[in-house]
Design an enzyme around this catalytic site. Structure first.
Site, PDB file in Angstrom:
ATOM      1  N   HIS A  14       5.529  51.342  72.649  1.00 57.76           N
ATOM      2  CA  HIS A  14       6.182  50.087  72.299  1.00 57.76           C
ATOM      3  C   HIS A  14       7.521  50.365  71.640  1.00 57.76           C
ATOM      4  O   HIS A  14       7.665  51.308  70.864  1.00 57.76           O
ATOM      5  CB  HIS A  14       5.284  49.298  71.330  1.00 57.76           C
ATOM      6  CG  HIS A  14       5.931  48.091  70.765  1.00 57.76           C
ATOM      7  ND1 HIS A  14       6.307  48.000  69.446  1.00 57.76           N
ATOM      8  CD2 HIS A  14       6.285  46.922  71.353  1.00 57.76           C
ATOM      9  CE1 HIS A  14       6.855  46.816  69.236  1.00 57.76           C
ATOM     10  NE2 HIS A  14       6.849  46.142  70.373  1.00 57.76           N
ATOM     11  N   GLN A  52      -4.233  46.178  59.153  1.00 57.86           N
ATOM     12  CA  GLN A  52      -2.967  46.344  58.449  1.00 57.86           C
ATOM     13  C   GLN A  52      -1.934  45.375  59.008  1.00 57.86           C
ATOM     14  O   GLN A  52      -1.877  45.170  60.220  1.00 57.86           O
ATOM     15  CB  GLN A  52      -2.459  47.769  58.694  1.00 57.86           C
ATOM     16  CG  GLN A  52      -2.038  48.511  57.506  1.00 57.86           C
ATOM     17  CD  GLN A  52      -1.669  49.961  57.837  1.00 57.86           C
ATOM     18  OE1 GLN A  52      -1.190  50.279  58.921  1.00 57.86           O
ATOM     19  NE2 GLN A  52      -1.889  50.835  56.891  1.00 57.86           N
ATOM     20  N   ASP A  53      -1.139  44.779  58.144  1.00 60.46           N
ATOM     21  CA  ASP A  53       0.020  43.986  58.550  1.00 60.46           C
ATOM     22  C   ASP A  53       1.261  44.676  58.009  1.00 60.46           C
ATOM     23  O   ASP A  53       1.266  45.144  56.867  1.00 60.46           O
ATOM     24  CB  ASP A  53      -0.046  42.568  57.981  1.00 60.46           C
ATOM     25  CG  ASP A  53      -0.968  41.643  58.749  1.00 60.46           C
ATOM     26  OD1 ASP A  53      -1.611  42.090  59.716  1.00 60.46           O
ATOM     27  OD2 ASP A  53      -1.050  40.465  58.380  1.00 60.46           O
ATOM     28  N   TYR A 103       3.945  43.058  62.482  1.00 59.54           N
ATOM     29  CA  TYR A 103       2.959  43.850  63.222  1.00 59.54           C
ATOM     30  C   TYR A 103       1.592  43.633  62.585  1.00 59.54           C
ATOM     31  O   TYR A 103       1.462  43.734  61.372  1.00 59.54           O
ATOM     32  CB  TYR A 103       3.234  45.352  63.106  1.00 59.54           C
ATOM     33  CG  TYR A 103       4.596  45.819  63.494  1.00 59.54           C
ATOM     34  CD1 TYR A 103       4.787  46.499  64.690  1.00 59.54           C
ATOM     35  CD2 TYR A 103       5.696  45.631  62.658  1.00 59.54           C
ATOM     36  CE1 TYR A 103       6.031  46.965  65.044  1.00 59.54           C
ATOM     37  CE2 TYR A 103       6.937  46.088  63.013  1.00 59.54           C
ATOM     38  CZ  TYR A 103       7.110  46.760  64.207  1.00 59.54           C
ATOM     39  OH  TYR A 103       8.341  47.214  64.562  1.00 59.54           O
ATOM     40  N   LYS A 159      -1.735  46.721  68.734  1.00 58.51           N
ATOM     41  CA  LYS A 159      -0.848  45.964  67.853  1.00 58.51           C
ATOM     42  C   LYS A 159      -0.706  44.543  68.359  1.00 58.51           C
ATOM     43  O   LYS A 159      -0.699  44.307  69.567  1.00 58.51           O
ATOM     44  CB  LYS A 159       0.564  46.556  67.840  1.00 58.51           C
ATOM     45  CG  LYS A 159       0.708  47.954  67.378  1.00 58.51           C
ATOM     46  CD  LYS A 159       2.184  48.316  67.358  1.00 58.51           C
ATOM     47  CE  LYS A 159       2.410  49.637  68.018  1.00 58.51           C
ATOM     48  NZ  LYS A 159       3.781  50.081  67.932  1.00 58.51           N
ATOM     49  N   HIS A 184       7.402  53.985  70.562  1.00 57.24           N
ATOM     50  CA  HIS A 184       6.409  54.606  69.691  1.00 57.24           C
ATOM     51  C   HIS A 184       4.993  54.382  70.209  1.00 57.24           C
ATOM     52  O   HIS A 184       4.702  53.368  70.827  1.00 57.24           O
ATOM     53  CB  HIS A 184       6.498  54.024  68.277  1.00 57.24           C
ATOM     54  CG  HIS A 184       7.828  54.258  67.640  1.00 57.24           C
ATOM     55  ND1 HIS A 184       8.345  53.420  66.688  1.00 57.24           N
ATOM     56  CD2 HIS A 184       8.754  55.236  67.811  1.00 57.24           C
ATOM     57  CE1 HIS A 184       9.529  53.867  66.293  1.00 57.24           C
ATOM     58  NE2 HIS A 184       9.798  54.969  66.968  1.00 57.24           N
ATOM     59  N   ARG A 204      14.265  50.532  68.060  1.00 61.69           N
ATOM     60  CA  ARG A 204      13.132  51.182  67.410  1.00 61.69           C
ATOM     61  C   ARG A 204      12.138  51.517  68.512  1.00 61.69           C
ATOM     62  O   ARG A 204      11.670  50.642  69.214  1.00 61.69           O
ATOM     63  CB  ARG A 204      12.472  50.260  66.382  1.00 61.69           C
ATOM     64  CG  ARG A 204      13.318  50.006  65.153  1.00 61.69           C
ATOM     65  CD  ARG A 204      12.517  49.167  64.158  1.00 61.69           C
ATOM     66  NE  ARG A 204      13.302  48.783  63.020  1.00 61.69           N
ATOM     67  CZ  ARG A 204      13.275  49.396  61.828  1.00 61.69           C
ATOM     68  NH1 ARG A 204      12.507  50.446  61.654  1.00 61.69           N
ATOM     69  NH2 ARG A 204      14.010  48.957  60.841  1.00 61.69           N
ATOM     70  N   ASP A 237      13.601  59.157  66.615  1.00 58.47           N
ATOM     71  CA  ASP A 237      13.739  58.605  67.964  1.00 58.47           C
ATOM     72  C   ASP A 237      14.830  59.326  68.761  1.00 58.47           C
ATOM     73  O   ASP A 237      14.714  59.488  69.966  1.00 58.47           O
ATOM     74  CB  ASP A 237      14.016  57.103  67.903  1.00 58.47           C
ATOM     75  CG  ASP A 237      12.815  56.311  67.420  1.00 58.47           C
ATOM     76  OD1 ASP A 237      11.687  56.863  67.411  1.00 58.47           O
ATOM     77  OD2 ASP A 237      12.987  55.138  67.048  1.00 58.47           O
TER      78      ASP A 237
END
Length: 180
Positions: A119, A48-49, A132, A72, A63, A60, A168
């Site tokens: 991250h 996945q991108d 990502y 990643k 995670h 952010r 978050d």
């Protein structure tokens, strides 16, 4: 392009491209399967991108994913970010190690984050786009977050935090996440 190991995080790498500069700007390869393979990473393992656009001061993260985690390959394609990785793999030789980097559209450096590491990043420019490349499909039921301001981690975000998501904001400290 060269692969540079990150000593504080076992299995993490920076992939530094070699830009070709001229009066028009630059051109550089941002992914090379042979270089990735030479670092012991399966280049065909990514499925996945994704991309995020973030405003200056926004944080952010931090995670990670439950279960077998998620590896990643991240790159700031435009703007600049202060990027943070924390090793939360109990069996890792760098358990609880942390590292931070400035990733930017100027350098196009990519960071490989092994599964089991948390991250996060803070945008340093008015707009920052982060790409990502992820090794497995996203499953929201496996999403975990660690408080960006956890005293145990003592991350020194370079700018005042202007905004974080509700998820978050409610993230527990690292000690609680490790008990799961």
């Amino acid at each position: 392009m060269k692969a540079i190991p990150v000593p504080a995080i076992a299995g993490a790498y920076l992939f530094e491209p070699t830009p070709h500069l001229d009066e028009r700007g630059f051109f550089c390869r941002t992914f090379d399967a042979d270089v990735v393979r030479s670092a012991g990473i399966d280049p065909d393992g990514f499925v996945q991108d994704s991309v995020s656009r973030t405003r200056k001061g926004v944080v952010r993260g931090l995670h990670l994913r439950a279960g077998r985690g998620e590896a990643k390959l991240v790159r700031c394609s435009s703007g600049a970010v202060f990027d943070v990785v924390v090793d939360v793999r109990p069996d890792s030789p760098t358990f609880l190690g942390k590292a931070n980097f400035e990733l930017s559209g100027e350098t196009q450096v990519s960071l490989y984050i092994p599964a089991g590491c948390a991250h996060g990043f803070q945008a340093l420019t008015e707009i920052a786009d982060v790409s990502y490349r992820i090794d497995r499909a996203h499953d929201p039921a496996e999403d975990l977050a660690i408080a960006h301001d956890d005293a145990e981690l003592a991350i020194r975000w370079p700018l005042p935090v202007s905004l974080i998501s509700e998820r978050d904001r409610q993230a527990p400290p690292l000690a609680q996440v490790l008990k799961r």
